[in-house]
Design a protein around this motif. Structure first.
Motif, short mmCIF file in Angstrom:
data_model
loop_
_atom_site.label_atom_id
_atom_site.label_comp_id
_atom_site.label_asym_id
_atom_site.label_seq_id
_atom_site.Cartn_x
_atom_site.Cartn_y
_atom_site.Cartn_z
N GLY A 115 0.81 -1.21 0.00
CA GLY A 115 0.00 0.00 0.00
C GLY A 115 0.85 1.26 0.00
N LEU A 116 0.27 2.34 -0.48
CA LEU A 116 1.00 3.60 -0.59
C LEU A 116 1.45 4.12 0.76
CD1 LEU A 116 -1.21 5.40 -3.27
CD2 LEU A 116 1.20 4.80 -3.54
N GLY A 117 0.57 4.02 1.78
CA GLY A 117 0.91 4.54 3.09
C GLY A 117 2.11 3.84 3.70
N THR A 118 2.15 2.52 3.60
CA THR A 118 3.27 1.77 4.17
C THR A 118 4.56 2.07 3.42
OG1 THR A 118 1.82 0.00 4.94
CG2 THR A 118 4.15 -0.54 4.68
N VAL A 119 4.49 2.15 2.10
CA VAL A 119 5.70 2.48 1.33
C VAL A 119 6.19 3.89 1.68
CG1 VAL A 119 6.60 2.92 -0.99
CG2 VAL A 119 5.24 0.87 -0.53
N ARG A 120 5.25 4.82 1.87
CA ARG A 120 5.65 6.16 2.32
C ARG A 120 6.39 6.08 3.65
NH1 ARG A 120 0.89 8.62 4.80
NH2 ARG A 120 1.62 7.15 6.38
#
Length: 322
Positions: A115-120
């Motif tokens: 997910g985008l949040g975790t990669v961020r």
């Protein structure tokens, strides 16, 4: 300010804005913890101070991630502009902490799986490791700070899972909760060659008394989300403007858990290492009243807290496994 100086970096010089400042102490000041605290915070309050410079890509990732319409391709394209950062993000995404049955070997794969949040969050962790949690003068304490911050970040996200708190920035708040200490160590370690840096064993009480305010100022200068500086400043007392703050409570409990499970900033009592902070085993701990306030603020029962503790052991074990 007397006793404090800036060295070798003006706004027109390369390297300006990397948190570089030198602090001189005299014998009189070393006898007064309040005076040391004021001298330390004077670095961050100075008009010319800027915190260690983060990779531009990391800051753009943080900004992009807050857009409701962000596409995976946009994030991939942005991260590909910094090959070293991208490579480290892929490596961390494929570690035991983010264990997956499918091997993660690309940025697109990482975003799709995590997910985008975790990669961020991974991007910010890598960026902090590259630029902030680094100081040649205090290598061992800074490494301990890095590991403690990483543990607290993961545990903050875990605490939120068992409460109704929105966990969007839980990881980042946990990762940065003690960043003021990193900024102070960088400033203290900026001494002329062949000159020993100040003794942390002597300065530690004042450093700890200063770190929440210092971290809040650094976060504001980095232009992080508005709530984050408030949380950094309140993570030991939990309350903001007289009211318990849910995210400050989550970080407070995560910080406590990390220390209880052996991932604390300060070595445990009886530690035989030569870490200068081993002489202050009782610091960087939140008192029982604030801890109870934090649990109440999140509505955590004894049962839910027990479940958090069990899962926290697993989280830290995975972190140790890399």
């Amino acid at each position: 300010e007397a006793g404090m100086k800036r060295r070798g970096k003006s706004k027109t010089e390369e390297g300006y804005g990397r948190g570089e400042a030198a602090i001189d102490f005299d014998d009189d000041v070393l006898m007064d913890e309040a005076a040391i605290k004021e001298k330390l915070l004077g670095v961050f309050r100075a008009p010319g101070y800027e915190p260690p410079e983060l990779p531009a890509t990391a800051q753009q990732v943080l900004s992009l991630s807050q857009s409701p319409d962000v596409e995976i391709e946009q994030m991939v394209s942005l991260l590909e502009q910094d090959a070293m950062l991208a490579a480290r993000v892929i490596r961390v995404a494929g570690s035991a902490v983010y264990a997956s049955a499918v091997k993660i070997d690309s940025l697109q794969n990482a975003i799709m799986r995590l997910g985008l949040g975790t990669v961020r969050d991974i991007v910010m962790q890598v960026a902090m490791n590259l630029r902030v949690f680094r100081c040649e003068a205090y290598t061992a304490p800074m490494e301990r700070l890095r590991l403690h911050s990483q543990a607290t970040a993961h545990l903050a996200r875990l605490v939120c899972k068992y409460s109704s708190v929105e966990a969007e920035f839980a990881f980042l708040c946990g990762l940065l909760h003690d960043v003021g200490i990193a900024g102070i160590l960088v400033a203290l370690g900026d001494v002329p060659r062949k000159k020993a840096p100040p003794d942390l064993a002597v300065l530690w009480p004042a450093i700890h008394a200063s770190h929440t305010e210092a971290g809040s100022m650094m976060a504001k200068l980095w232009e992080f989300p508005q709530e984050l500086p408030w949380v950094l400043e309140a993570h030991h007392r939990v309350e903001i403007d007289g009211h318990p703050h849910p995210m400050a409570a989550a970080v407070c409990l995560a910080d406590h858990l990390a220390s209880e499970l052996g991932a604390g900033l300060v070595p445990p009592e009886g530690d035989k290492s030569d870490d200068p902070l081993s002489t202050h085993p009782g610091t960087d701990r939140t008192g029982p009243v604030a801890l109870e306030r934090a649990r109440d603020a999140l509505g955590l029962t004894d049962k839910s807290w027990g479940l958090i503790e069990v899962e926290a052991h697993k989280v830290l074990k995975n972190l140790e496994a890399g």
